[in-house]
Design an enzyme around this catalytic site. Structure first.
Site, PDB file in Angstrom:
ATOM      1  N   LYS A  70       0.776  -1.289   0.141  1.00 13.70           N
ATOM      2  CA  LYS A  70       0.037  -0.193  -0.071  1.00 13.70           C
ATOM      3  C   LYS A  70       0.796   1.402   0.122  1.00 13.70           C
ATOM      4  O   LYS A  70       0.718   2.238  -0.583  1.00 13.70           O
ATOM      5  CB  LYS A  70      -0.815   0.067   1.370  1.00 13.70           C
ATOM      6  CG  LYS A  70      -1.713  -1.299   1.558  1.00 13.70           C
ATOM      7  CD  LYS A  70      -2.524  -1.564   0.268  1.00 13.70           C
ATOM      8  CE  LYS A  70      -2.947  -3.111   0.113  1.00 13.70           C
ATOM      9  NZ  LYS A  70      -3.726  -3.568  -1.134  1.00 13.70           N
TER      10      LYS A  70
ATOM     11  N   GLU B 193      -3.099   6.994   7.911  1.00 17.35           N
ATOM     12  CA  GLU B 193      -4.074   7.862   7.214  1.00 17.35           C
ATOM     13  C   GLU B 193      -5.189   8.488   8.138  1.00 17.35           C
ATOM     14  O   GLU B 193      -5.513   8.052   9.124  1.00 17.35           O
ATOM     15  CB  GLU B 193      -5.051   6.877   6.240  1.00 17.35           C
ATOM     16  CG  GLU B 193      -4.312   6.496   4.984  1.00 17.35           C
ATOM     17  CD  GLU B 193      -5.219   5.500   4.089  1.00 17.35           C
ATOM     18  OE1 GLU B 193      -6.597   5.421   4.435  1.00 17.35           O
ATOM     19  OE2 GLU B 193      -4.762   4.804   3.379  1.00 17.35           O
TER      20      GLU B 193
ATOM     21  N   HIS C 167     -15.655  -6.531   7.135  1.00 13.13           N
ATOM     22  CA  HIS C 167     -14.984  -6.278   5.863  1.00 13.13           C
ATOM     23  C   HIS C 167     -15.415  -7.570   4.809  1.00 13.13           C
ATOM     24  O   HIS C 167     -14.687  -7.771   3.871  1.00 13.13           O
ATOM     25  CB  HIS C 167     -13.660  -6.473   6.131  1.00 13.13           C
ATOM     26  CG  HIS C 167     -13.186  -5.259   6.990  1.00 13.13           C
ATOM     27  ND1 HIS C 167     -13.572  -4.182   6.816  1.00 13.13           N
ATOM     28  CD2 HIS C 167     -12.699  -5.424   8.393  1.00 13.13           C
ATOM     29  CE1 HIS C 167     -13.033  -3.284   7.888  1.00 13.13           C
ATOM     30  NE2 HIS C 167     -12.645  -4.245   8.988  1.00 13.13           N
TER      31      HIS C 167
ATOM     32  N   ARG D 177      -7.622  -8.218  -9.559  1.00 15.14           N
ATOM     33  CA  ARG D 177      -8.621  -9.610 -10.136  1.00 15.14           C
ATOM     34  C   ARG D 177      -9.957  -9.248 -10.669  1.00 15.14           C
ATOM     35  O   ARG D 177     -10.480  -8.053 -10.335  1.00 15.14           O
ATOM     36  CB  ARG D 177      -8.538 -10.404  -8.918  1.00 15.14           C
ATOM     37  CG  ARG D 177      -9.461  -9.732  -7.533  1.00 15.14           C
ATOM     38  CD  ARG D 177      -9.856 -10.690  -6.568  1.00 15.14           C
ATOM     39  NE  ARG D 177     -10.599  -9.867  -5.492  1.00 15.14           N
ATOM     40  CZ  ARG D 177     -10.425  -9.053  -4.654  1.00 15.14           C
ATOM     41  NH1 ARG D 177      -9.102  -8.843  -4.314  1.00 15.14           N
ATOM     42  NH2 ARG D 177     -11.310  -8.416  -3.994  1.00 15.14           N
TER      43      ARG D 177
HETATM   44  C1  MV4 Z   1     -10.511   3.431   6.168  1.00 13.48           C
HETATM   45  C2  MV4 Z   1     -11.832   4.034   6.885  1.00 13.48           C
HETATM   46  C3  MV4 Z   1     -11.852   5.149   7.407  1.00 13.48           C
HETATM   47  N1  MV4 Z   1     -10.835   6.086   6.960  1.00 13.48           N
HETATM   48  N2  MV4 Z   1      -9.486   4.412   5.802  1.00 13.48           N
HETATM   49  C4  MV4 Z   1     -11.881  -1.090   5.483  1.00 13.48           C
HETATM   50  C5  MV4 Z   1     -11.525  -1.972   4.227  1.00 13.48           C
HETATM   51  C6  MV4 Z   1     -10.440  -1.478   3.679  1.00 13.48           C
HETATM   52  N3  MV4 Z   1     -10.151  -1.473   2.282  1.00 13.48           N
HETATM   53  C7  MV4 Z   1     -10.306   0.198   3.965  1.00 13.48           C
HETATM   54  N4  MV4 Z   1     -11.338  -0.020   5.357  1.00 13.48           N
HETATM   55  C8  MV4 Z   1     -11.322   1.339   5.556  1.00 13.48           C
HETATM   56  N5  MV4 Z   1     -10.543   2.199   5.454  1.00 13.48           N
HETATM   57  C9  MV4 Z   1      -9.778   5.697   6.179  1.00 13.48           C
HETATM   58  N6  MV4 Z   1      -8.568   6.316   6.142  1.00 13.48           N
HETATM   59  C10 MV4 Z   1     -12.600   3.023   6.934  1.00 13.48           C
HETATM   60  C11 MV4 Z   1     -12.635   1.640   6.425  1.00 13.48           C
HETATM   61  C12 MV4 Z   1     -13.765   1.051   6.862  1.00 13.48           C
HETATM   62  C13 MV4 Z   1     -14.622   0.404   5.721  1.00 13.48           C
HETATM   63  C14 MV4 Z   1     -14.402   0.800   4.442  1.00 13.48           C
HETATM   64  C15 MV4 Z   1     -15.304   0.417   3.491  1.00 13.48           C
HETATM   65  C16 MV4 Z   1     -16.023  -0.469   3.828  1.00 13.48           C
HETATM   66  C17 MV4 Z   1     -16.472  -0.926   4.993  1.00 13.48           C
HETATM   67  C18 MV4 Z   1     -15.678  -0.493   6.071  1.00 13.48           C
HETATM   68  C19 MV4 Z   1     -16.068  -0.835   7.319  1.00 13.48           C
HETATM   69  C20 MV4 Z   1     -15.078  -0.520   8.272  1.00 13.48           C
HETATM   70  C21 MV4 Z   1     -14.124   0.553   7.974  1.00 13.48           C
END
Ligand code: MV4
Length: 501
Positions: free
Chosen positions: A116, A200, A235, A292
């Site tokens: 990342k 982040e 997730h 993918r």
């Molecule tokens: C985040 C976030 C809030 N702020 N990043 C969860 C999956 C991963 N791909 C990234 N995720 C998140 N990153 C920042 N800077 C909140 C999440 C997150 C989330 C994102 C998408 C769908 C569901 C989620 C559930 C909890 C947290």
């Protein structure tokens, strides 16, 4: 064009790819573990090879074994599906070394997106909007403290080698930073063999919206619209749709153009997905790229009229994309419901076992991508996704109505609840949506008279419908309870049940 493709996967996605091979006149080769001898993908493929015991590391993840089958079967290409080896750069490289085409991006693009911090650095340079934060691993607590103050709280600590929510920690206040950082670093080291962690800014109640891209090997890269994927549990996505209720034509074009820039910066080829977090003001930020074909690709297929697996195969065979961005249209609305072998009424407990009755939904606007059949036994060894029910219609209300109609014949209560929920119908959703819906449990109040009466009626019905488990046996063995229950005439029982209607 390829003559023979090996599908290094199982379940519904293997069936999906096998069907595409058939449509293109390509011979399909399935692989299977001990518990998948009779699986649907094995039945549907032209040829099938055994690759080992049930545990995935000894079968579906075993690179040498799969390449050995490819050689023996004379396959010219391998489709990895999703999960398993699909995002494994070493596998893509091993395919290249063995002279078998990997249907997916190059090992270099996969490698860049796998780390990342590496992806953030490259995307920052290319002018892609990122969630504010750092693009390098944290060297010390003092550095973390200084950078955290710059970024601001609340913030997220993320593992550089993580992704999809793995290795992610929320930090609300400066006082928590030290202990959460230590936990995050040691967890990242344990899970990914790489302790690198970066910062982040935390986006509060974000939406998760992703953009499908396709790129050929001649420099043409296009976007195929977005998918709204906010409805998740731990997730794990549960329901996805396209278009997203919050994305209008202008936002779709802006997100699409950023997604194409991400793909070009990574030297990306084949089908891929660019993930964005979208905040409450509809600002979108690049999060990561999935290298993918995704589980939810059918919703994009239904609104664009394109077949993504056909495109993947044509691209891998070296062909040019047969259309331009202006040719890509978006029409109608599609929603996917993931059918998992788990019990939503019992804490999502896994529920593998024999499928004794299967009523396949059908009718206008319904697509059912399944990896199961009546009489088959679902093994416990793999991901619990059994099938996907995808609804399509001219607009969102019609699509919702069609899915409700199709789901009524089955027993998938969770989707009925989501689809009927006024907030969902109004498109009011974010990543906290599902947890809020599920915490709004319908509770029976036994202290009130009506509640007590309902409970008594329910208990009587339960005893009538399933006397073996419902009748207390007062210390008698389960066998004698069963014998007592079976002594009662079935005619009598049926008559009483009729009387209860
Ligand atoms: C985040 C976030 C809030 N702020 N990043 C969860 C999956 C991963 N791909 C990234 N995720 C998140 N990153 C920042 N800077 C909140 C999440 C997150 C989330 C994102 C998408 C769908 C569901 C989620 C559930 C909890 C947290």
């Amino acid at each position: 064009m390829f003559k023979k493709i090996l599908i290094a996967n199982r379940g519904e996605i293997a069936v999906r790819v096998i069907r595409a091979c058939g449509e293109l006149g390509i011979t399909s080769v399935a692989v299977y573990s001990d518990v998948d001898r009779a699986a649907l993908h094995v039945r549907k493929a032209d040829e099938a090879y055994h690759i080992g015991p049930a545990p995935a590391p000894e079968s579906y993840l075993k690179i040498e074994k799969i390449l050995d089958v490819a050689k023996r079967a004379g396959a010219d290409a391998i489709h990895p599906g999703y999960g398993f080896l699909s995002e494994n750069a070493a596998f893509a490289q091993a395919c290249a070394d063995a002279g078998v085409k990997f249907i997916g991006p190059t090992p270099a693009s996969m490698g860049m997106m796998g780390l990342k911090t590496c992806a953030r650095q490259a995307m920052e340079k290319a002018g892609v909007p990122l969630v504010p934060g750092t693009s390098r691993g944290l060297a010390s607590f003092e550095e973390a403290e200084r950078l955290a103050a710059e970024v601001g709280y609340p913030l997220m600590l993320k593992a550089a080698a993580g992704g999809g929510g793995k290795g992610m920690r929320l930090v609300n206040t400066p006082g928590e930073l030290k202990s959460v950082l230590e936990t995050a670093q040691s967890e990242a080291q344990r899970s990914f063999g790489d302790g690198e962690v970066y910062i982040e800014k935390a986006i509060v109640n974000p939406r998760h919206i992703e953009v499908q891209v396709v790129a050929d090997e001649h420099g043409n890269t296009l976007y195929l619209g977005e998918r709204e994927c906010s409805i998740q549990r731990r997730h794990q996505k549960v329901l996805e749709e396209s278009p997203s209720p919050v994305v209008d034509r202008d936002m779709r074009r802006r997100m699409g153009e950023v997604a194409v820039r991400v793909a070009r910066t990574a030297g990306y080829t084949n089908a891929g997905t660019v993930e964005f977090l979208v905040d409450q003001d509809k600002n979108f930020y690049f999060l990561e790229m999935n290298t993918r074909l995704q589980v939810e690709h059918p919703v994009t297929e239904l609104i664009t009229g394109l077949d993504l697996v056909h495109l993947q195969i044509h691209i891998a065979a070296g062909e040019k994309l047969p259309f331009t961005q202006e040719d890509v249209g978006f029409r109608g609305h599609a929603i996917e419901c993931r059918i998992y072998a788990e019990d939503p009424d019992n804490n999502y407990f896994p529920s593998p076992g024999r499928i004794t009755l299967l009523l396949a939904p059908s009718g206008p606007g319904i697509r059912h991508d399944s990896g199961i059949y009546e009489g088959w036994t679902v093994p416990i060894d793999y991901d619990p996704l059994l099938a996907k029910l995808i609804g399509y219609g001219t607009d969102r209300p019609q699509t919702i109505a069609r899915l409700i109609r199709a789901l009524i014949k089955t027993n998938v209560s969770l989707f009925r609840r989501i689809l009927r929920d006024p907030d969902f119908q109004a498109g009011k959703l974010d990543t906290g949506y599902l947890d809020r819906l599920l915490s709004r449990e319908v509770k029976l109040d036994l202290s009130d008279r009506d509640g007590a009466e309902v409970a008594a009626i329910a208990a009587a019905l339960f005893a009538m419908l399933d006397p073996v488990t419902a009748v207390p046996n007062n210390g008698a063995s389960a066998n004698s309870a069963r014998a007592a229950a079976e002594k009662a005439s079935n005619w009598k029982r049926a008559g009483r049940l009729e009387g209860l209607r």
